[in-house]
Design a protein around this motif. Structure first.
Motif, PDB file in Angstrom:
ATOM      1  N   VAL A 109       0.848  -1.199   0.000  1.00 44.26           N
ATOM      2  CA  VAL A 109       0.000   0.000   0.000  1.00 44.26           C
ATOM      3  C   VAL A 109       0.878   1.242   0.000  1.00 44.26           C
ATOM      4  CG1 VAL A 109      -1.806   1.261   1.214  1.00 44.26           C
ATOM      5  CG2 VAL A 109      -1.805  -1.236   1.247  1.00 44.26           C
ATOM      6  N   THR A 110       0.845   1.980  -1.093  1.00 54.07           N
ATOM      7  CA  THR A 110       1.536   3.267  -1.202  1.00 54.07           C
ATOM      8  C   THR A 110       0.561   4.280  -1.782  1.00 54.07           C
ATOM      9  OG1 THR A 110       2.335   2.843  -3.457  1.00 54.07           O
ATOM     10  CG2 THR A 110       3.714   2.059  -1.641  1.00 54.07           C
ATOM     11  N   THR A 111       0.945   5.546  -1.756  1.00 54.65           N
ATOM     12  CA  THR A 111       0.058   6.578  -2.319  1.00 54.65           C
ATOM     13  C   THR A 111      -0.161   6.362  -3.813  1.00 54.65           C
ATOM     14  OG1 THR A 111       2.017   7.985  -2.596  1.00 54.65           O
ATOM     15  CG2 THR A 111       0.685   8.310  -0.610  1.00 54.65           C
ATOM     16  N   GLY A 112       0.808   5.759  -4.480  1.00 54.89           N
ATOM     17  CA  GLY A 112       0.667   5.546  -5.917  1.00 54.89           C
ATOM     18  C   GLY A 112      -0.134   4.319  -6.285  1.00 54.89           C
ATOM     19  N   THR A 113      -0.211   3.349  -5.389  1.00 59.15           N
ATOM     20  CA  THR A 113      -0.894   2.089  -5.710  1.00 59.15           C
ATOM     21  C   THR A 113      -2.174   1.872  -4.917  1.00 59.15           C
ATOM     22  OG1 THR A 113       0.352   0.863  -4.017  1.00 59.15           O
ATOM     23  CG2 THR A 113       1.335   1.021  -6.218  1.00 59.15           C
ATOM     24  N   ALA A 114      -2.502   2.754  -3.979  1.00 58.65           N
ATOM     25  CA  ALA A 114      -3.592   2.484  -3.040  1.00 58.65           C
ATOM     26  C   ALA A 114      -4.923   2.256  -3.740  1.00 58.65           C
ATOM     27  CB  ALA A 114      -3.698   3.628  -2.040  1.00 58.65           C
ATOM     28  N   VAL A 131      -7.322  -5.130   6.639  1.00 58.34           N
ATOM     29  CA  VAL A 131      -5.889  -4.824   6.713  1.00 58.34           C
ATOM     30  C   VAL A 131      -5.566  -3.626   5.820  1.00 58.34           C
ATOM     31  CG1 VAL A 131      -3.579  -5.722   6.264  1.00 58.34           C
ATOM     32  CG2 VAL A 131      -5.311  -7.202   7.265  1.00 58.34           C
ATOM     33  N   TYR A 132      -6.148  -3.606   4.643  1.00 58.64           N
ATOM     34  CA  TYR A 132      -5.900  -2.509   3.704  1.00 58.64           C
ATOM     35  C   TYR A 132      -6.322  -1.159   4.314  1.00 58.64           C
ATOM     36  CZ  TYR A 132      -6.710   0.581  -0.281  1.00 58.64           C
ATOM     37  OH  TYR A 132      -6.723   1.659  -1.128  1.00 58.64           O
ATOM     38  N   PHE A 133      -7.528  -1.080   4.838  1.00 59.88           N
ATOM     39  CA  PHE A 133      -8.017   0.188   5.388  1.00 59.88           C
ATOM     40  C   PHE A 133      -7.259   0.582   6.656  1.00 59.88           C
ATOM     41  CE2 PHE A 133     -11.873  -0.768   2.828  1.00 59.88           C
ATOM     42  CZ  PHE A 133     -11.929   0.425   2.126  1.00 59.88           C
ATOM     43  N   ASN A 134      -6.875  -0.398   7.463  1.00 59.07           N
ATOM     44  CA  ASN A 134      -6.068  -0.071   8.642  1.00 59.07           C
ATOM     45  C   ASN A 134      -4.727   0.523   8.243  1.00 59.07           C
ATOM     46  OD1 ASN A 134      -8.032  -0.998  10.407  1.00 59.07           O
ATOM     47  ND2 ASN A 134      -7.180  -3.065  10.501  1.00 59.07           N
ATOM     48  N   THR A 135      -4.200   0.103   7.108  1.00 56.65           N
ATOM     49  CA  THR A 135      -2.940   0.660   6.621  1.00 56.65           C
ATOM     50  C   THR A 135      -3.142   2.021   5.991  1.00 56.65           C
ATOM     51  OG1 THR A 135      -2.195  -1.597   6.153  1.00 56.65           O
ATOM     52  CG2 THR A 135      -0.944   0.201   5.151  1.00 56.65           C
ATOM     53  N   ILE A 136      -4.230   2.185   5.247  1.00 55.25           N
ATOM     54  CA  ILE A 136      -4.455   3.436   4.520  1.00 55.25           C
ATOM     55  C   ILE A 136      -4.718   4.599   5.466  1.00 55.25           C
ATOM     56  CG2 ILE A 136      -6.959   3.509   4.174  1.00 55.25           C
ATOM     57  CD1 ILE A 136      -4.381   3.887   1.389  1.00 55.25           C
ATOM     58  N   THR A 137      -5.262   4.316   6.640  1.00 53.19           N
ATOM     59  CA  THR A 137      -5.521   5.404   7.592  1.00 53.19           C
ATOM     60  C   THR A 137      -4.232   5.996   8.154  1.00 53.19           C
ATOM     61  OG1 THR A 137      -5.805   3.714   9.311  1.00 53.19           O
ATOM     62  CG2 THR A 137      -7.799   4.597   8.284  1.00 53.19           C
ATOM     63  N   TYR A 140     -18.007   0.116   8.058  1.00 49.65           N
ATOM     64  CA  TYR A 140     -17.175   0.248   9.250  1.00 49.65           C
ATOM     65  C   TYR A 140     -16.038   1.241   9.014  1.00 49.65           C
ATOM     66  CZ  TYR A 140     -13.793  -1.031  12.860  1.00 49.65           C
ATOM     67  OH  TYR A 140     -12.896  -0.988  13.887  1.00 49.65           O
ATOM     68  N   HIS A 141     -15.377   1.116   7.885  1.00 50.14           N
ATOM     69  CA  HIS A 141     -14.205   1.961   7.644  1.00 50.14           C
ATOM     70  C   HIS A 141     -14.577   3.346   7.131  1.00 50.14           C
ATOM     71  CE1 HIS A 141     -11.102  -0.944   8.611  1.00 50.14           C
ATOM     72  NE2 HIS A 141     -11.840  -1.860   8.017  1.00 50.14           N
ATOM     73  N   LEU A 142     -15.775   3.517   6.573  1.00 50.67           N
ATOM     74  CA  LEU A 142     -16.233   4.868   6.245  1.00 50.67           C
ATOM     75  C   LEU A 142     -16.394   5.695   7.521  1.00 50.67           C
ATOM     76  CD1 LEU A 142     -17.304   6.932   4.170  1.00 50.67           C
ATOM     77  CD2 LEU A 142     -19.583   5.948   4.545  1.00 50.67           C
ATOM     78  N   LEU A 143     -16.935   5.096   8.557  1.00 44.40           N
ATOM     79  CA  LEU A 143     -17.059   5.793   9.844  1.00 44.40           C
ATOM     80  C   LEU A 143     -15.693   6.151  10.409  1.00 44.40           C
ATOM     81  CD1 LEU A 143     -19.914   3.877  11.708  1.00 44.40           C
ATOM     82  CD2 LEU A 143     -20.066   5.860  10.219  1.00 44.40           C
ATOM     83  N   ARG A 144     -14.748   5.243  10.315  1.00 39.98           N
ATOM     84  CA  ARG A 144     -13.405   5.513  10.845  1.00 39.98           C
ATOM     85  C   ARG A 144     -12.717   6.630  10.070  1.00 39.98           C
ATOM     86  NH1 ARG A 144      -9.414   0.921  11.352  1.00 39.98           N
ATOM     87  NH2 ARG A 144      -8.403   2.493  12.640  1.00 39.98           N
ATOM     88  N   LEU A 145     -12.856   6.609   8.741  1.00 44.54           N
ATOM     89  CA  LEU A 145     -12.237   7.659   7.927  1.00 44.54           C
ATOM     90  C   LEU A 145     -12.808   9.025   8.265  1.00 44.54           C
ATOM     91  CD1 LEU A 145     -12.006   5.957   4.403  1.00 44.54           C
ATOM     92  CD2 LEU A 145     -10.098   6.651   5.848  1.00 44.54           C
ATOM     93  N   CYS A 146     -14.125   9.091   8.370  1.00 41.39           N
ATOM     94  CA  CYS A 146     -14.763  10.378   8.652  1.00 41.39           C
ATOM     95  C   CYS A 146     -14.507  10.841  10.083  1.00 41.39           C
ATOM     96  CB  CYS A 146     -16.267  10.282   8.398  1.00 41.39           C
ATOM     97  SG  CYS A 146     -16.684  10.019   6.661  1.00 41.39           S
ATOM     98  N   LYS A 147     -14.332   9.912  11.003  1.00 38.72           N
ATOM     99  CA  LYS A 147     -14.033  10.291  12.378  1.00 38.72           C
ATOM    100  C   LYS A 147     -12.648  10.922  12.482  1.00 38.72           C
ATOM    101  CE  LYS A 147     -13.702   8.438  17.065  1.00 38.72           C
ATOM    102  NZ  LYS A 147     -13.836   7.224  17.922  1.00 38.72           N
ATOM    103  N   HIS A 148     -11.684  10.350  11.765  1.00 39.22           N
ATOM    104  CA  HIS A 148     -10.328  10.889  11.804  1.00 39.22           C
ATOM    105  C   HIS A 148     -10.167  12.104  10.891  1.00 39.22           C
ATOM    106  CE1 HIS A 148      -9.499   6.759  13.360  1.00 39.22           C
ATOM    107  NE2 HIS A 148      -8.617   7.403  14.099  1.00 39.22           N
ATOM    108  N   HIS A 149     -10.993  12.210   9.865  1.00 43.00           N
ATOM    109  CA  HIS A 149     -10.904  13.329   8.902  1.00 43.00           C
ATOM    110  C   HIS A 149     -12.312  13.843   8.620  1.00 43.00           C
ATOM    111  CE1 HIS A 149      -6.716  12.108   8.151  1.00 43.00           C
ATOM    112  NE2 HIS A 149      -7.185  10.874   8.097  1.00 43.00           N
TER     113      HIS A 149
END
Length: 816
Positions: free
Chosen positions: A481-486, A583-589, A627-636
């Motif tokens: 997972v990188t900014t170019g491949t995410a 795992v992917y979303f935990n890394t992307i955050t 689940y991860h939409l809530l986490r993304l919006c909570k942090h950002h």
């Protein structure tokens, strides 16, 4: 579920576990009496087998009676019957060693050592000193000199010593002293480099065979030619001599030995010199004889005659390098037997790993080993039958490429670009590839830019064999997972079942004819072969990232692969996607790139309706997205304002209420929670009003046209109340609908329990909205309330402290 044992076996194990203590003691006495006899009948063997079953099937290790233990050990040491020795050794390994005064055995009690008693000593060693004593005894048996008195290891052949020493250093490397290490390093040099070239004596031929027939010849190469250099594991012979067997054992032990004891450069210290004088001079004298008495010296061996003046550890590295170079040279010969071809591949893997260990121990060897490894890669890179050898070569380049200042790109393009695409259905290669990646993740991310670009190829192993590899990919995925491949990686994970289907079709297309007479062909296979859809499948099977995040006709591809939705391999692939997405979303955050996160929200909304229609697969993906939409919006929280148009568009589609209930509910909640000035100062009244009107229209439509989910209705009501509390002009509109709920006008809901839940929520919101200022503070609490820090606030923490002190000081005393 397949039973592990048959009914009869399970019955025996149950009887062994349920045996009572009294009965067990009687059984001990009976065996002890049987062992006192001069001759041991089959009854003894049967009793020993029963005893081993009893000891092995119980959870706790038992301690045998002292007399029984002593007789079993004596039988293990002295019996000439192999079956008896094996049984007694197995029984003793399952039992605790004796304890108490006069009952603790020393190493001499296990002598003369054989392979079974040595294994017994290993299993019952109580401390490092026991292992060190065993090591000393074993190494003394390797000196090769006639002892003045019978050696306690005289029944333990040389070929049994090295495997036992290897076991010792595996579990306790520090049980060998420096003298032991130097001595065995010298012996390894002797066995590796100076084994005899003559064939071992064969036992065939009989008494009347002529002496000429029994004379041994010279060992041969794998292609049938006479061996022209020193003996290695790739030399063949009808039978081997003892020193040739030690050559084979030494090669098997060598890499482990180098990693354990030769991981640093050692100088010509006084310790080495002193040990050299007092341990053994046999290896040097043997070496001198082998070089003077006419053995054939190759170009490899002739270049290092000066290595005799090196310290023992350096000599071992030198001879290891020569040995591995000789193996690489031998691997280029065409073997006469198929089994020998496989042996060449296995030896090449080990040889390159040993070269890597030698260079890690002393970087000075890199410049001598690299030309050999580079030439080997050039010879094997186009031959996929040697794919297993390419991974050790890649490890060598990864560890030493920078030291040698060589360009490694061709190696990585082969490893990442060719092997997964052509060998994705080889489970052993997949396991070794993932083991290699897991061991070098950090180094690959920093030193190999091509690594993350080839993730579409690496996912092919997972797509083909998800159940056995998903645990490995849980560790590997974060490094991809990188900014170019995410974003492209997210699309690839969601399309993993499609990739599985495409790989299956690729193999079927190569194996089956284009049309089967009288048979029903697969529609997906015909589509795979069709030029009209070739581009869709080529994108799925691409090797490298960068050609686009996804494809426009994704729904067309899903329709073509509809019949693959029930293929077992495709279903298993789909089952692994949700856990990988977590795992992917935990890394992307952890990536603080707001532009990337904004695009990620769009992908969640878009791909929620573009999934292969496998039973329960879309529902599982929607649950992960929610689940991860809530986490993304909570942090950002600013993401909600940034993507408000797309979120409102998704929430304004009534069809999403029924087809994507989980995700729809969470999108509505996110809009009500974070579309406020407190979350983002850019939030305007117009934005709040437009959101309110869109959700209000959906609420009226779903309650008038069908039977909506109570969860969706209560979520819409709560969000409308939150938005109205931030723009008071909207309060009358939502209050009107809430008053209808209070009057009992809920004909669209048939469940009494659901009606109660909706009416209760409506009454709570209606009561709050009657006091707009209170509604705002309750429905949109300030930051100090949502993220309290009372434990660190002196003003709020003082009262609880005072109450605690008061309760302690005013505790009533108990009078006697």
């Amino acid at each position: 579920m397949v039973a592990m044992y048959s009914v009869g076996t399970e019955s025996l194990i149950k009887q062994a576990r349920d045996i009572g203590e009294v009965e067990l003691q009687k059984f001990y006495s009976r065996i002890t009496k049987q062992l006192t006899a001069r001759e041991h009948s089959h009854d003894v063997i049967d009793s020993l087998q029963r005893l081993h079953l009893i000891l092995a099937s119980t959870k706790y290790t038992r301690r045998l009676p002292v007399e029984l233990h002593r007789r079993l050990l004596s039988l293990c040491v002295s019996s000439s019957v192999e079956q008896m020795t094996v049984l007694t050794s197995a029984v003793l390994r399952e039992a605790l060693p004796p304890s108490g005064p006069g009952q603790i055995y020393t190493l001499q009690d296990y002598c003369p050592l054989n392979s079974h008693t040595a294994a017994l000593v290993l299993s019952q060693a109580g401390c490092k000193e026991d292992l060190s004593a065993l090591s000393s005894l074993l190494l003394r048996s390797l000196e090769g000199r006639a002892a003045e008195s019978p050696s306690p290891t005289q029944t333990l052949g040389l070929t049994h010593c090295l495997p036992i020493v290897n076991t010792v250093i595996t579990y306790s490397p520090d049980s060998l002293t420096e003298d032991h290490v130097i001595f065995l390093s010298k012996k390894l040099v002797e066995w590796l480099r100076y084994a005899s070239l003559q064939q071992g004596m064969s036992s065939s031929g009989g008494f009347f065979a002529s002496p000429r027939i029994r004379q041994p010849g010279t060992v041969a190469e794998l292609d049938g030619c006479v061996c022209g250099d020193f003996f290695t594991v790739l030399c063949v012979s009808p039978s081997f001599s003892e020193d040739q067997w030690m050559n084979l054992y030494s090669f098997s032990l060598l890499r482990h030995w180098l990693i354990t004891y030769h991981n640093g450069t050692d100088g010509n210290t006084s310790t080495d010199t002193a040990t050299d004088n007092r341990l053994i001079s046999l290896s040097l004298s043997h070496e001198d004889r082998s070089e003077v008495d006419g053995s054939v010296v190759s170009m490899v061996s002739a270049t290092s005659s000066s290595s005799r003046v090196l310290p023992p550890k350096e000599r071992l590295r030198e001879k290891s390098l020569e040995y591995c170079q000789r193996l690489v040279e031998q691997s280029d010969r065409k073997a006469l037997k198929r089994a020998d071809t496989e042996l060449q591949k296995a030896c090449l893997v080990e040889a390159v790993c040993i070269l890597d260990s030698v260079c890690l121990g002393d970087p000075g060897f890199v410049y001598r080993a690299f030309p050999c490894v580079k030439a080997l890669f050039g010879r094997l890179s186009s031959d996929l039958s040697y794919s297993r050898v390419l991974l050790p070569i890649a490890q060598f380049y990864l560890n030493h490429g920078e030291t040698a200042a060589v360009d490694s790109e061709c190696v990585w393009r082969c490893v990442w670009g060719v092997l997964p695409a052509e060998c994705f259905n080889q489970p052993f290669l997949a396991h070794e590839m993932l083991t290699f990646i897991r061991a070098n993740q950090l180094l690959l991310k920093t030193s190999v830019p091509l690594y993350s670009r080839y993730f579409p190829n690496l996912l092919k192993f997972l797509a083909w064999d998800s159940p056995s590899l998903v645990s490995d990919y849980l560790d590997v995925l974060p490094s991809l997972v990188t900014t170019g491949t995410a974003l492209e990686l997210l699309h690839s994970l969601l399309d993993l079942p499609c990739l599985t289907a495409a790989l299956t079709l690729q193999l079927r297309s190569a194996c089956f004819p284009v049309s089967e007479p009288g048979g029903r062909g697969l529609t997906s296979l015909e589509a795979f072969r069709s030029p009209a859809y070739r581009g869709l499948f080529l994108f799925l099977l691409r090797r490298e990232a960068g050609s686009g995040d996804t494809i426009d006709r994704l729904s067309v591809l899903h329709d073509l692969l509809m019949e693959a939705a029930d293929w077992p391999r495709v279903v298993q692939s789909a089952q692994s996607v949700p856990v990988l997405l977590h795992v992917y979303f935990n890394t992307i955050t952890t990536i603080s790139d707001k532009r990337l996160l904004a695009q990620l929200v769009l992908v969640l909304l878009e791909r929620s309706s573009l999934l292969l229609n496998i039973p329960s697969y879309p529902e599982e993906i929607h649950r992960v997205f929610s689940y991860h939409l809530l986490r993304l919006c909570k942090h950002h929280p600013s993401l909600v304002v940034d993507q408000s148009r797309e979120l409102l568009e998704f929430a304004g589609i009534t069809a999403n209420v029924h087809s994507k209930e989980e995700l729809y509910t969470h999108v509505v909640w996110v809009l009500g929670e974070y579309l406020s000035v407190s979350s983002d100062p850019r939030c305007s009244v117009d934005l709040v009003t437009s959101c309110f009107e869109a959700l209000e229209a959906v609420l009226f439509e779903v309650t008038s046209s069908g039977c909506p989910s109570p969860r969706v209705v209560t979520s819409l009501l709560s969000t409308l109340a939150k938005l109205a509390s931030r723009s008071h002009d909207l309060i009358p509109r939502v209050s009107l609908f809430l008053s209808k709920l209070r009057s009992g006008a809920i004909s669209w809901c048939h469940s009494e329990e659901d009606v109660v839940a909706i009416v209760t929520r409506g009454e709570e919101l209606w009561s709050l909205l009657k006091l707009p200022s209170v509604a705002l503070s309750v429905l949109t609490p300030p930051l100090v309330v949502t993220t309290p820090s009372w434990h660190g606030d002196t003003n709020t923490a003082l009262p609880p402290r005072l109450r605690s002190l008061t309760s302690l000081t005013h505790t009533p005393l108990k009078h006697n």
